[in-house]
Structures are given as structure tokens and as C-alpha cells.
Design a protein around this motif. Sequence first.
Motif, mmCIF file in Angstrom:
data_model
loop_
_atom_site.group_PDB
_atom_site.id
_atom_site.type_symbol
_atom_site.label_atom_id
_atom_site.label_comp_id
_atom_site.label_asym_id
_atom_site.label_seq_id
_atom_site.Cartn_x
_atom_site.Cartn_y
_atom_site.Cartn_z
ATOM 1 N N PHE A 92 -4.596 12.031 -1.570
ATOM 2 C CA PHE A 92 -4.529 12.347 -2.998
ATOM 3 C C PHE A 92 -3.511 11.479 -3.749
ATOM 4 O O PHE A 92 -3.862 10.884 -4.771
ATOM 5 N N PRO A 93 -2.270 11.363 -3.245
ATOM 6 C CA PRO A 93 -1.321 10.499 -3.976
ATOM 7 C C PRO A 93 -1.810 9.059 -4.101
ATOM 8 O O PRO A 93 -1.579 8.422 -5.120
ATOM 9 N N ASP A 128 2.872 3.063 -13.105
ATOM 10 C CA ASP A 128 3.636 1.819 -13.007
ATOM 11 C C ASP A 128 4.357 1.739 -11.671
ATOM 12 O O ASP A 128 4.459 0.699 -11.047
ATOM 13 N N LYS A 129 4.825 2.897 -11.176
ATOM 14 C CA LYS A 129 5.545 2.913 -9.907
ATOM 15 C C LYS A 129 4.582 2.656 -8.740
ATOM 16 O O LYS A 129 4.919 1.993 -7.773
ATOM 17 N N LEU A 130 3.373 3.207 -8.882
ATOM 18 C CA LEU A 130 2.379 3.028 -7.819
ATOM 19 C C LEU A 130 1.978 1.565 -7.683
ATOM 20 O O LEU A 130 1.792 1.057 -6.594
ATOM 21 N N PHE A 173 -0.043 1.299 14.587
ATOM 22 C CA PHE A 173 -1.232 0.517 14.254
ATOM 23 C C PHE A 173 -0.902 -0.965 14.166
ATOM 24 O O PHE A 173 0.246 -1.352 13.994
ATOM 25 N N GLN A 174 -1.965 -1.766 14.214
ATOM 26 C CA GLN A 174 -1.793 -3.208 14.054
ATOM 27 C C GLN A 174 -1.310 -3.544 12.643
ATOM 28 O O GLN A 174 -0.445 -4.370 12.453
ATOM 29 N N ASN A 175 -1.887 -2.838 11.649
ATOM 30 C CA ASN A 175 -1.539 -3.137 10.254
ATOM 31 C C ASN A 175 -0.443 -2.194 9.754
ATOM 32 O O ASN A 175 -0.329 -1.961 8.560
ATOM 33 N N TYR A 176 0.336 -1.621 10.652
ATOM 34 C CA TYR A 176 1.481 -0.747 10.390
ATOM 35 C C TYR A 176 1.091 0.626 9.846
ATOM 36 O O TYR A 176 1.614 1.624 10.274
ATOM 37 N N ALA A 177 0.151 0.666 8.834
ATOM 38 C CA ALA A 177 -0.287 1.928 8.227
ATOM 39 C C ALA A 177 0.894 2.783 7.763
ATOM 40 O O ALA A 177 0.893 3.994 7.925
ATOM 41 N N LEU A 178 1.903 2.132 7.166
ATOM 42 C CA LEU A 178 2.992 2.904 6.561
ATOM 43 C C LEU A 178 2.491 3.453 5.238
ATOM 44 O O LEU A 178 1.775 2.766 4.516
ATOM 45 N N PHE A 179 2.864 4.703 4.919
ATOM 46 C CA PHE A 179 2.398 5.302 3.664
ATOM 47 C C PHE A 179 3.040 4.566 2.491
ATOM 48 O O PHE A 179 4.268 4.586 2.350
ATOM 49 N N PRO A 180 2.224 3.913 1.653
ATOM 50 C CA PRO A 180 2.806 3.050 0.615
ATOM 51 C C PRO A 180 3.536 3.833 -0.483
ATOM 52 O O PRO A 180 4.343 3.265 -1.196
ATOM 53 N N ARG A 220 14.828 1.860 1.427
ATOM 54 C CA ARG A 220 13.946 0.803 0.958
ATOM 55 C C ARG A 220 12.528 1.309 0.714
ATOM 56 O O ARG A 220 12.049 2.177 1.442
ATOM 57 N N SER A 221 11.877 0.707 -0.268
ATOM 58 C CA SER A 221 10.448 0.937 -0.425
ATOM 59 C C SER A 221 9.741 0.101 0.639
ATOM 60 O O SER A 221 10.181 -1.006 0.956
ATOM 61 N N VAL A 222 8.653 0.642 1.208
ATOM 62 C CA VAL A 222 8.076 -0.059 2.367
ATOM 63 C C VAL A 222 7.459 -1.400 2.006
ATOM 64 O O VAL A 222 7.337 -2.274 2.859
ATOM 65 N N ASP A 223 7.044 -1.583 0.721
ATOM 66 C CA ASP A 223 6.443 -2.882 0.436
ATOM 67 C C ASP A 223 7.494 -3.961 0.198
ATOM 68 O O ASP A 223 7.148 -5.104 -0.063
ATOM 69 N N LYS A 224 8.783 -3.614 0.324
ATOM 70 C CA LYS A 224 9.823 -4.630 0.238
ATOM 71 C C LYS A 224 10.324 -5.016 1.634
ATOM 72 O O LYS A 224 11.363 -5.646 1.774
ATOM 73 N N LEU A 225 9.585 -4.634 2.667
ATOM 74 C CA LEU A 225 9.990 -4.961 4.036
ATOM 75 C C LEU A 225 9.162 -6.130 4.564
ATOM 76 O O LEU A 225 8.021 -6.324 4.158
ATOM 77 N N SER A 226 9.735 -6.878 5.515
ATOM 78 C CA SER A 226 8.971 -7.944 6.169
ATOM 79 C C SER A 226 8.055 -7.321 7.214
ATOM 80 O O SER A 226 8.185 -6.145 7.550
ATOM 81 N N GLY A 227 7.143 -8.125 7.744
ATOM 82 C CA GLY A 227 6.193 -7.628 8.741
ATOM 83 C C GLY A 227 6.890 -6.999 9.947
ATOM 84 O O GLY A 227 6.526 -5.921 10.398
#
Lengths: 299, 361
Positions: A215-216, A293-295, B82-89, B130-137
Motif C-alpha cells: 500500500f505505501p 515528493d518524499k516518495l 535477495f539478489q536485488n536487495y529488496a530493501l523497502f524503499p 540513512r535513506s536506503v536509496d542513498k546507499l551503495s550496492g
Amino acid sequence: MTGMISAGAPGSTDTTYFARAERKEALSFALLAVPGLVVIGLLLIVPVGWLFVLSFIGKDGGVSLENYARLAQPVYVITFVTTFQIAGIVTVGSILLGYPVAYLLSQLSPRAAAICMIFVILPFWTSVLVRTYAWLVLLQRRGLINSWLVSLGIINEPIPLVNNFIGTTIGMLHVLLPFMILPLYSSMKTIDTDYLKAASSCGASPMRAFWDVFFPLSRPGLFAGTVLVFILSLGFYLTPALLGGGRVSMWSMQIATNVSTYSNWGAASALGVLLLVVTIAILAALNKVFRVDKLYGGR
Amino acid sequence: MKVPVSIRGLSKKFGSFEALKDINLDIAPGEFVTLLGPSGSGKTTLLQVLAGFVTPTSGSILVAGEELLTKPPHQREIGLVFQNYALFPHMNVFENVAYPLKLRRLSRSEIEIRVRGALDMVRLSQFIDRSVDKLSGGQKQRVALARAIVFEPRILLMDESLSALDKKLREQMQIELRHLHERLHTTTVFVTHDQREALTMSDRIAVINNGALIQFDTPRAIYDRPRTRFVADFVGETTFLPVELGTGGGASVFGTPLRLPDHAGASAANSRESWLALRPEKLAIGPVVGPEAEVNSFSAVARETIFQGDSLLVIAGFADGQNIAVRLVPQEANRGLVPTPGQPIHINVHRNDSILVSGDV
């Protein structure tokens, strides 16, 4: 291009050549935007600006606020409230009906999804007028739905389903539902099933995984669909005019009446400007709630 | 937590396609087992069956004596990377790692302590907010690992978990994972198609091809005593020479009788066809040897030499036209053992390095 390279020592190119090439590239990108800018300018900015100016011109031709003062009259206040009520109900209804459909479509195999998608898009290709009259046939006093309900013994007397608030809402919901389903679907398609598997391996039941993860992540689509449906509802004219039977007065119908019956462009413009301002304010508020915007940020 | 995993008669059919054929595999408590095979071999299907995302056609998986297959995925207590990490964005590093603990309704202070502990273990505690999309592979992979171990799962599954990383980082992570496993001793099943990765990390390797388990052995046994031509070919570089099996049980190549190790494969001798599998680095270009030496010697002609940095590869040809690769280490090359193209040479291999394999896949 070779002609632009200044003659110098072999292999050395004048740096002004690169600077010129860069400027040229930037200019050609700017030129690409020109057709779009012209269309938006001529068809949107200019007419809206003109309406804005008109709304401040009184009956005597001088600058005045009388058009806005008129909006405080009870008839306009009632219309305003009705419009937002209907838009709100239609939006909530389309979320409740559209979210499960979009979810189903996103989980189907590409083949099955393509077939089911036809049923979502097909009404899109049919004229709104035709669909609205079709609802009139279904919903009227001796229409299909009422006669079924009566013969099934659920009701004794036909209930008024059309020429009122209910009929307007049903008709608008039907017309606007694809605008909710399509953005939701495209947003849900991008949600990797590995996220749900990851949630499940963390110990989340399918229900928890849905609310905590799916959902999020579907919120951008939900936001886009909500905004589309809500804003289209605010300006809806044809369906409420036909299915409301004159008992449901929406903002757009007041604008039409002012222009066609009274030829009062100033009053109509003031109505339009108010609707525009309120719509933008709602858009900004929704953006805060959904934090879109945050998403999108950083991705 | 150390639990034994026992896979019994596991099969999976997708229509008429057999993705898994009667897999039997016993994993010891706390063991690190790698499923190694080419793409499409069924190794990922086996992992998905363990995780609960694929329902097998038949078979049983016992974890500490308890049937796993009847449990839904979220009740299996299996950590998955997982191979593609599958971290919750939509969650930051802390929220990602804390998620399994939140589901288990641990107190906030307990969650805080355990998340920090897990992040310490993967050396990532400074990135907690950290936000996960600011991390390296590599950092994402560590967060995924922390999320998979933070709830102390009974089994840890890793699906090609390192293949998205570049070579240097991957090799570094292999060692780190190995160390982590030595600390935690969680029973681990790792899936990869990279034979070097499998050799580096595993206690035992299960080689899988066409949905069947081919060989389940320690890395050294897989490398030194591959049972089939497929295993020898898939793990390491190999030259195969056709073996003629004599009626008296003897084997010869190009008419020369072979000296074989004492454990010489009975399966290979019983098979319809068998091959002599030779590893380039176990061969030597050498002097002619007497009949008493425990060495097999083949005559060939040097064709070319290829410089590869840490070694020199000599390609030589046999009389029947087949090529063979011999790897020379720099010391040998410096001693003037590099033949010139066209030069007749003898290729020697100790009998213990002369491996007979069956032609089966």
C-alpha cells in the motif's frame, strides 16, 4: 563541423569551439520546448489570464469586486458545498472500487491483464453522452434496476435513483473510474514482488505485507488517481446536468448558466477563478498528506 | 540457532517441465551449503521451495525433524537475502532492519538494541538513519543481510546475493559472509552460479544441473574428485581426454596405459564412456619420465603462450588435433620452461591429479 575547428597546431582545438558547441546544444534543447510553450501559452495562460481580468470588471465596465461579492449569495454557497460533496464522494467511491481492480490487474499474468484491461479502457472509447443516457435507462423509475428490485421483492415501490444526487454520483463514478484505475495500475506494476516476498520472509502475513509494503508503495498512483478524479469531478458538467435532473446544481452548471442565460461573463469568470484557486489549494494540501515528493525524492 | 535440514524426494513440475527431480539433501546443523549450477538448473526453484514461494509437486523438507512445507512462508522463520536487495524503499535503514522485530512485537528498546547489534555485525551502524536509496550496492547488501539475521532465523537463504556487486566488492563480501557465518553458525543455503564463490564460501557444495542433484561434497572434493564430466567442466577449467577402458579394468589414453589414483572412480569405470579430466594448473611441461614414476606423460606440440598476469597459459595440441591448456606460474616461466610455438613437449601429470569422470551430465 570540421570547418568550425580553428586552424592551429595539429590535434589542438580552440576552446571557444567547445564553448560554442555547448551553447548550441543548450539552445537546441530550448527550441524543443517552444511548440509546447506556445500551445500552453495561447490555450491556457492567455484565456485564464483574460478570465481573471474579466472577473474584476463590473457591470458598468469599471474595476470592481462586485462579481466576487455575489458569490456570497446562498445559491452559490449551496452549489459550492454540493460540488465538493459530490467530488468527495465520487473520489472516495472510485478509490474503493478502483483499488481492488487495479490490484487484481497488477497481479495477473501480462496476457490476462491485457484482456481485463480492455474492459477498463473500453468505456473510455465510448462517448460520455452515450454512457450517461445508458445510465438514465438503467436507473429511471421503470428502468432495469428498479424493476429487478421490485420483482425480487427487495422494495415495494420504485426508488428514485436518477434525477437526483444518487444518479449523478453513480454516473460520474462510472465515467471517472478509469482515471483512478489506470494510474493505480501503472504504479502497482512497478512494485517488485520481491518486496512482498521480503516482507513475508520477515514474518509478515499476506495482510500485513500488503498494508506495510504494498500500500505505501502504491501511494504515487493513488495520489495521481485521487487528484485526477477529484479535479475532473469539480468541473464535471454533462453527467450531472443529465442525471441530476435539474435538482443537483454543480459549479460548472452555474458557470454555464451565467454565460448562456445571463451573458454575464464577469460573474462566470469570478466563479471560474474561485474554482481554480480552490483546486490548486486542494492539490497542494493533498501533496502534503500523501508526501509524494518524499516518495519520488532521490530516485 | 543450529538446525539440521533434510530434503527428501523433492520434485517440482511446471507442466511437463521437471524443474526439480527427486532431490535428496541432508544439511548438517549450522552448515553453509551452496547450491551451484548454471542458470535454469533448478537451484533457484529449490531455494524458492525452501522459502515457501513455490509449492513442490512432491517431497518433504524436515527442519529439526519438523515438516517445513506445510507452513506458510511468514511462519517459516527463514531469513532471505535477495539478489536485488529488496530493501523497502519507503523505510530507512533502521526501519528496514527493525521490520521483522516489529512484526514480532518486541519492545522499542529491545528493537533498538538488536537493530544496532545487527548493523554492527555488518559494519554499518553509522548509516542507521540513512535513506536506503542513498546507499551503495554493497551497503544495501549489508542492510539486507542485517534484516535477514536480526530476528535470528532458523535458516538463512541467499539467492545470488552477491552477483549484483562488482568483482572486488564481491570477493570482499564473500570473506565477510564467511566470517559472519563463523560467528552466527546459522544453517545457510546460498545459491550461486559462480563456481569460485561456491568454493570460497561453502562447507559443502551441491552441484545441480537439469533439476537433479549431481554431486554433494566439500569444495575440495568437488574440485579434486568431480564425479561427472559436467561437474569437472562447471567447476574450474578442464581439458577432457577420451579414455579407452580395457577389458581387464585398465584405462588408457591415446594408447598409453594410465596410472590412476587409488580412489579412481568406480562410477566412471562403470559408465558407458569416461574421460580423463585435467586441470591446467596441475599439469607440468617437463622432462621425459621413466616408467617407475607415478606420473602420466603425454606428447604434444606447443601452439601458443598467453600472458595472464599472475600466470602464463600454454596451449598445446595433441596428434589428434585436440588442444590442452597448461598453466605455468611465474617461477616456472622464469626458469625458462616456456616452450616456443611448434616445439614438441611432454605434458606430465601426477597420477593423483589424473581424474576419471563419467560422461553423464
